[in-house]
Design a protein around this motif. Sequence first.
Motif, PDB file in Angstrom:
ATOM      1  N   PHE A 106      47.953  -1.009  13.232  1.00  0.00           N
ATOM      2  CA  PHE A 106      48.138   0.436  13.223  1.00  0.00           C
ATOM      3  C   PHE A 106      49.618   0.765  13.308  1.00  0.00           C
ATOM      4  O   PHE A 106      50.454  -0.073  13.672  1.00  0.00           O
ATOM      5  N   ILE A 107      49.932   2.008  12.968  1.00  0.00           N
ATOM      6  CA  ILE A 107      51.310   2.478  12.911  1.00  0.00           C
ATOM      7  C   ILE A 107      51.570   3.439  14.058  1.00  0.00           C
ATOM      8  O   ILE A 107      50.720   4.264  14.408  1.00  0.00           O
ATOM      9  N   LYS A 125      50.178   5.818  24.675  1.00  0.00           N
ATOM     10  CA  LYS A 125      50.073   6.415  23.344  1.00  0.00           C
ATOM     11  C   LYS A 125      49.618   5.381  22.307  1.00  0.00           C
ATOM     12  O   LYS A 125      48.766   5.674  21.463  1.00  0.00           O
ATOM     13  N   THR A 126      50.218   4.192  22.357  1.00  0.00           N
ATOM     14  CA  THR A 126      49.838   3.174  21.377  1.00  0.00           C
ATOM     15  C   THR A 126      48.467   2.607  21.682  1.00  0.00           C
ATOM     16  O   THR A 126      47.717   2.252  20.764  1.00  0.00           O
ATOM     17  N   LYS A 127      48.110   2.528  22.956  1.00  0.00           N
ATOM     18  CA  LYS A 127      46.788   2.018  23.336  1.00  0.00           C
ATOM     19  C   LYS A 127      45.688   2.884  22.746  1.00  0.00           C
ATOM     20  O   LYS A 127      44.623   2.397  22.347  1.00  0.00           O
ATOM     21  N   ALA A 128      45.944   4.187  22.674  1.00  0.00           N
ATOM     22  CA  ALA A 128      44.946   5.103  22.120  1.00  0.00           C
ATOM     23  C   ALA A 128      44.722   4.868  20.634  1.00  0.00           C
ATOM     24  O   ALA A 128      43.685   5.245  20.085  1.00  0.00           O
ATOM     25  N   LEU A 129      45.692   4.203  19.957  1.00  0.00           N
ATOM     26  CA  LEU A 129      45.578   3.939  18.518  1.00  0.00           C
ATOM     27  C   LEU A 129      44.970   2.581  18.218  1.00  0.00           C
ATOM     28  O   LEU A 129      44.541   2.332  17.082  1.00  0.00           O
ATOM     29  N   ALA A 130      44.945   1.691  19.217  1.00  0.00           N
ATOM     30  CA  ALA A 130      44.475   0.318  18.993  1.00  0.00           C
ATOM     31  C   ALA A 130      42.963   0.289  18.812  1.00  0.00           C
ATOM     32  O   ALA A 130      42.225   0.861  19.612  1.00  0.00           O
ATOM     33  N   ARG A 131      42.508  -0.400  17.764  1.00  0.00           N
ATOM     34  CA  ARG A 131      41.085  -0.491  17.470  1.00  0.00           C
ATOM     35  C   ARG A 131      40.729  -1.889  16.945  1.00  0.00           C
ATOM     36  O   ARG A 131      41.105  -2.240  15.831  1.00  0.00           O
ATOM     37  N   HIS A 186      51.745  -2.444  14.814  1.00  0.00           N
ATOM     38  CA  HIS A 186      51.176  -3.077  16.003  1.00  0.00           C
ATOM     39  C   HIS A 186      49.784  -3.623  15.710  1.00  0.00           C
ATOM     40  O   HIS A 186      49.084  -3.135  14.821  1.00  0.00           O
ATOM     41  N   PHE A 187      49.376  -4.613  16.516  1.00  0.00           N
ATOM     42  CA  PHE A 187      47.964  -4.969  16.664  1.00  0.00           C
ATOM     43  C   PHE A 187      47.435  -4.523  18.023  1.00  0.00           C
ATOM     44  O   PHE A 187      46.237  -4.404  18.225  1.00  0.00           O
ATOM     45  N   ASN A 188      48.358  -4.330  18.970  1.00  0.00           N
ATOM     46  CA  ASN A 188      47.982  -3.846  20.303  1.00  0.00           C
ATOM     47  C   ASN A 188      49.143  -3.034  20.852  1.00  0.00           C
ATOM     48  O   ASN A 188      50.171  -2.852  20.182  1.00  0.00           O
ATOM     49  N   GLU A 189      49.007  -2.558  22.077  1.00  0.00           N
ATOM     50  CA  GLU A 189      49.985  -1.641  22.634  1.00  0.00           C
ATOM     51  C   GLU A 189      51.224  -2.326  23.198  1.00  0.00           C
ATOM     52  O   GLU A 189      52.192  -1.658  23.594  1.00  0.00           O
ATOM     53  N   HIS A 190      51.243  -3.642  23.235  1.00  0.00           N
ATOM     54  CA  HIS A 190      52.327  -4.345  23.913  1.00  0.00           C
ATOM     55  C   HIS A 190      53.373  -4.950  22.975  1.00  0.00           C
ATOM     56  O   HIS A 190      54.535  -5.090  23.366  1.00  0.00           O
TER      57      HIS A 190
END
Length: 254
Positions: free
Chosen positions: A22-23, A11-17, A33-37
């Motif tokens: 991102f929130i 889910k968070t990976k889909a928001l990372a750009r 976050h800046f990334n999904e991890h």
Amino acid sequence: MQFFSPERIEKTKALARNDKPFIFDDGDIRTLHFNEHVVQSAMRLSAPDELVLMYTQMMSRFLALHPAPQHILLIGLGGGSLVKYCYRQLPAVRMTVLESNADVIALRDRFMIPPDDARLQVLHVDAVQYLAQMTAASADVILLDGFDADGAPQALRSRNFVSDCKRVLRKQGVLVANMGDDNMNIVGLLVQGRAVFSAPHVWWFRTIRDNSHIAVAVHADDDAIADTALHGTALRIGADAELEFIYPKNPLTD
């Protein structure tokens, strides 16, 4: 380092750009976050001024060493957890926040960070350059929590930067630094901190639950009685917060 379920990572990976902040909302918790991890900051929507992450709770313990600061300099805005805490808990304090990422600042309303006023100023600046240009000791506390998409910038653990932190602190001023869990950052900050502030005035804590490492340094003169009192206060901070008190071990040899 945070560890999440595969479902949350997706889910968070889909928001990372492109390393842009991102929130992500998960029930009552909003994270930055800046990334999904890795979680950069966390807020409880039902209690936005609460310190959710363990390392922020630890960093707030500076009040045991300096209970009545007039000016706090915060390096790194993130989701504003420490800004909001200090703003609400210390109504007489003035705060200056240094943040180099305009995209992080643009999210301040989503994290319910108060607007700038006579007590709070958020500046879009490079902290290294800003401190280098300061000409007078004007801060009672520096809260160093500067991270980007790649982790902790090397410039924030250099000898020049740590020296500038000490220079802008008033006597008995306190530097509290979030070192994360990166060995290079931990060793770099501790080595430079012990050299600049002198070893008796620098302490190293670890938050046991999430393996975050915190450095605390005090701008104090060498005095055996005062040093013993400061060390006792550091021990009490560790005991009260259930932290591992690692000082005086040398991170290069132990």
